[in-house]
Scaffold this motif. Structure first.
Motif, PDB file in Angstrom:
ATOM      1  N   ALA A   1      36.646  45.224  18.028  1.00  0.00           N
ATOM      2  CA  ALA A   1      35.135  44.833  18.532  1.00  0.00           C
ATOM      3  C   ALA A   1      33.893  45.568  17.348  1.00  0.00           C
ATOM      4  CB  ALA A   1      35.155  46.203  19.864  1.00  0.00           C
ATOM      5  N   ALA A   2      33.915  45.533  16.721  1.00  0.00           N
ATOM      6  CA  ALA A   2      33.357  46.197  15.690  1.00  0.00           C
ATOM      7  C   ALA A   2      33.017  45.496  14.734  1.00  0.00           C
ATOM      8  CB  ALA A   2      33.624  47.686  15.463  1.00  0.00           C
ATOM      9  N   GLY A   3      33.864  44.877  14.467  1.00  0.00           N
ATOM     10  CA  GLY A   3      33.657  43.520  13.652  1.00  0.00           C
ATOM     11  C   GLY A   3      32.604  42.454  14.135  1.00  0.00           C
ATOM     12  N   GLU A   4      32.255  42.714  15.693  1.00  0.00           N
ATOM     13  CA  GLU A   4      31.643  41.639  16.600  1.00  0.00           C
ATOM     14  C   GLU A   4      30.376  42.323  17.109  1.00  0.00           C
ATOM     15  OE1 GLU A   4      33.390  38.241  16.941  1.00  0.00           O
ATOM     16  OE2 GLU A   4      34.458  38.037  15.683  1.00  0.00           O
ATOM     17  N   ARG A   5      30.097  41.382  16.793  1.00  0.00           N
ATOM     18  CA  ARG A   5      28.481  41.687  17.083  1.00  0.00           C
ATOM     19  C   ARG A   5      28.185  41.857  19.357  1.00  0.00           C
ATOM     20  NH1 ARG A   5      23.711  37.225  15.694  1.00  0.00           N
ATOM     21  NH2 ARG A   5      25.031  35.458  16.448  1.00  0.00           N
ATOM     22  N   SER A   6      27.970  43.146  18.870  1.00  0.00           N
ATOM     23  CA  SER A   6      27.950  43.728  20.560  1.00  0.00           C
ATOM     24  C   SER A   6      27.674  42.556  21.402  1.00  0.00           C
ATOM     25  CB  SER A   6      27.636  45.162  20.609  1.00  0.00           C
ATOM     26  OG  SER A   6      26.420  45.220  19.786  1.00  0.00           O
ATOM     27  N   ALA A   7      25.725  41.959  21.526  1.00  0.00           N
ATOM     28  CA  ALA A   7      25.097  41.990  22.305  1.00  0.00           C
ATOM     29  C   ALA A   7      25.797  40.042  22.681  1.00  0.00           C
ATOM     30  CB  ALA A   7      23.993  40.999  21.583  1.00  0.00           C
ATOM     31  N   ASP A   8      26.274  39.316  21.525  1.00  0.00           N
ATOM     32  CA  ASP A   8      27.161  38.850  21.523  1.00  0.00           C
ATOM     33  C   ASP A   8      28.203  38.864  23.290  1.00  0.00           C
ATOM     34  OD1 ASP A   8      25.652  37.344  19.932  1.00  0.00           O
ATOM     35  OD2 ASP A   8      26.993  36.994  18.525  1.00  0.00           O
ATOM     36  N   LEU A   9      29.139  39.904  22.712  1.00  0.00           N
ATOM     37  CA  LEU A   9      30.492  40.679  23.489  1.00  0.00           C
ATOM     38  C   LEU A   9      29.793  40.879  24.855  1.00  0.00           C
ATOM     39  CD1 LEU A   9      32.318  42.592  21.631  1.00  0.00           C
ATOM     40  CD2 LEU A   9      32.452  40.094  21.978  1.00  0.00           C
ATOM     41  N   ALA A  10      28.330  41.153  25.319  1.00  0.00           N
ATOM     42  CA  ALA A  10      28.173  41.092  26.499  1.00  0.00           C
ATOM     43  C   ALA A  10      26.919  39.837  27.176  1.00  0.00           C
ATOM     44  CB  ALA A  10      26.731  42.032  26.643  1.00  0.00           C
TER      45      ALA A  10
ATOM     46  N   ARG B   1      36.245  38.105  33.981  1.00  0.00           N
ATOM     47  CA  ARG B   1      35.358  39.232  33.952  1.00  0.00           C
ATOM     48  C   ARG B   1      36.755  40.332  33.399  1.00  0.00           C
ATOM     49  NH1 ARG B   1      30.237  37.803  37.093  1.00  0.00           N
ATOM     50  NH2 ARG B   1      28.838  37.348  35.719  1.00  0.00           N
ATOM     51  N   ARG B   2      37.361  40.243  34.625  1.00  0.00           N
ATOM     52  CA  ARG B   2      38.507  41.447  34.519  1.00  0.00           C
ATOM     53  C   ARG B   2      39.712  40.704  32.971  1.00  0.00           C
ATOM     54  NH1 ARG B   2      40.225  41.597  40.142  1.00  0.00           N
ATOM     55  NH2 ARG B   2      38.903  43.586  41.446  1.00  0.00           N
ATOM     56  N   ALA B   3      39.401  38.986  32.751  1.00  0.00           N
ATOM     57  CA  ALA B   3      40.605  38.910  32.003  1.00  0.00           C
ATOM     58  C   ALA B   3      40.169  39.116  30.576  1.00  0.00           C
ATOM     59  CB  ALA B   3      40.703  37.301  32.208  1.00  0.00           C
ATOM     60  N   LEU B   4      38.713  39.444  30.480  1.00  0.00           N
ATOM     61  CA  LEU B   4      37.807  39.184  29.085  1.00  0.00           C
ATOM     62  C   LEU B   4      37.557  40.553  28.871  1.00  0.00           C
ATOM     63  CD1 LEU B   4      34.322  36.375  29.117  1.00  0.00           C
ATOM     64  CD2 LEU B   4      36.454  36.909  27.935  1.00  0.00           C
ATOM     65  N   LEU B   5      37.165  40.879  29.975  1.00  0.00           N
ATOM     66  CA  LEU B   5      37.373  43.122  29.561  1.00  0.00           C
ATOM     67  C   LEU B   5      38.928  43.423  28.994  1.00  0.00           C
ATOM     68  CD1 LEU B   5      35.012  44.274  32.906  1.00  0.00           C
ATOM     69  CD2 LEU B   5      35.213  44.144  29.844  1.00  0.00           C
ATOM     70  N   ASP B   6      40.372  43.031  30.200  1.00  0.00           N
ATOM     71  CA  ASP B   6      41.473  43.099  29.600  1.00  0.00           C
ATOM     72  C   ASP B   6      41.831  42.565  27.782  1.00  0.00           C
ATOM     73  OD1 ASP B   6      41.547  44.236  31.592  1.00  0.00           O
ATOM     74  OD2 ASP B   6      42.647  42.778  32.155  1.00  0.00           O
ATOM     75  N   HIS B   7      41.158  41.840  27.396  1.00  0.00           N
ATOM     76  CA  HIS B   7      41.854  41.382  25.920  1.00  0.00           C
ATOM     77  C   HIS B   7      40.693  41.763  25.024  1.00  0.00           C
ATOM     78  CE1 HIS B   7      42.420  37.695  23.521  1.00  0.00           C
ATOM     79  NE2 HIS B   7      41.848  37.958  23.006  1.00  0.00           N
ATOM     80  N   LEU B   8      39.757  42.318  25.503  1.00  0.00           N
ATOM     81  CA  LEU B   8      39.152  43.028  24.797  1.00  0.00           C
ATOM     82  C   LEU B   8      39.293  44.504  24.564  1.00  0.00           C
ATOM     83  CD1 LEU B   8      34.819  41.697  25.460  1.00  0.00           C
ATOM     84  CD2 LEU B   8      36.336  41.858  23.203  1.00  0.00           C
ATOM     85  N   PHE B   9      40.142  44.779  26.006  1.00  0.00           N
ATOM     86  CA  PHE B   9      40.517  46.508  25.020  1.00  0.00           C
ATOM     87  C   PHE B   9      41.819  46.262  24.538  1.00  0.00           C
ATOM     88  CE2 PHE B   9      38.245  47.680  29.650  1.00  0.00           C
ATOM     89  CZ  PHE B   9      37.235  47.871  28.386  1.00  0.00           C
ATOM     90  N   ALA B  10      42.850  44.867  24.620  1.00  0.00           N
ATOM     91  CA  ALA B  10      43.568  44.859  24.343  1.00  0.00           C
ATOM     92  C   ALA B  10      43.833  44.388  22.782  1.00  0.00           C
ATOM     93  CB  ALA B  10      44.850  43.676  24.674  1.00  0.00           C
ATOM     94  N   LEU B  11      42.907  44.157  22.536  1.00  0.00           N
ATOM     95  CA  LEU B  11      42.553  44.131  21.042  1.00  0.00           C
ATOM     96  C   LEU B  11      41.554  44.848  20.401  1.00  0.00           C
ATOM     97  CD1 LEU B  11      40.048  40.538  20.828  1.00  0.00           C
ATOM     98  CD2 LEU B  11      42.462  40.970  19.823  1.00  0.00           C
TER      99      LEU B  11
END
Length: 218
Positions: free
Chosen positions: A121-130, A106-116
């Motif tokens: 994130a706006a181009g992805e569906r937030s429900a899929d990410l959650a 979970r930490r790695a995924l969040l760090d990856h999303l923050f780095a992108l």
């Protein structure tokens, strides 16, 4: 990246197992402890079977007085308690390993999303990410806490059973040696079917999550 791309780029299963275990700090140690305690519980089961066979043989065929079997019966009860304690400790260690891996992922995924950045994130569906961060990572719990330890025990415990059976009755040991490998074959068939069902349910979960979030946002 689409689901097909992720599937094509997925590493081999053994490499994936190593990466998952290496992701969590102390997960490898806890997993090894879970396997060791599970193997000790398997040895306790073998000891129970040997003592139970001794007690039944003495009572029925040798007509031994129950009072003379006090020590074997006490040992049988002790092994039962020991097996329960070892099984509980093994599950506890396995859950610690799974928790360490899930937290790290979970930490790695969040760090990856923050780095992108927010543009990605706006181009992805937030429900899929959650769903991936919560349910997707949480779905690894049975795999890490149950499947991986049991996969090792499936290889270790039957060898211990054969080692205990062959000195007593080599014919029974030979039968077990020949018929035993059939079980993993059926387990493979069941595993492939379960994997297909799991993939279909995961796609449906992502679709339902996206529709629900869209409805809430609307």
């Amino acid at each position: 990246m689409t689901e097909a791309d992720n599937h094509d780029a997925a590493p081999p299963r053994r490499t994936l197992d190593r990466r998952l275990i290496a992701a969590g700090q102390g997960a490898r140690r806890f997993l090894a402890l879970a396997i060791g305690l599970g193997f000790a519980a398997g040895l306790a089961v073998i000891g129970q079977a040997l003592l139970l066979a001794h007690v039944v043989t003495a009572l029925i065929f040798r007509h031994t007085a129950p009072a003379a079997l006090a020590l074997p019966l006490a040992s049988l009860a002790g092994l039962l308690l020991l097996r329960a304690a070892l099984s509980f400790a093994s599950e506890l260690a396995a859950h610690h390993a799974a928790a360490a891996v899930k937290l790290s992922l979970r930490r790695a995924l969040l760090d990856h999303l923050f780095a992108l950045g927010p543009a990605y994130a706006a181009g992805e569906r937030s429900a899929d990410l959650a769903a991936t961060l919560l349910d997707g990572v949480e779905a690894l719990e049975p795999y890490l806490a149950r499947y991986l330890p049991q996969m090792a025990l499936v290889a270790l415990v039957p060898l211990a059973i054969l080692a205990a059976v062959f000195p007593v009755d080599w014919i029974s040991g030979l039968v077990l040696l020949v018929t035993g490998p059939i079980i993993p074959v059926f387990m493979v068939f069941v595993g492939y079917r379960a994997e297909a069902i799991n993939r279909r349910q995961w796609r449906e979960l992502l679709t339902m999550s996206a529709r629900f979030l869209d409805a809430v946002q609307g």
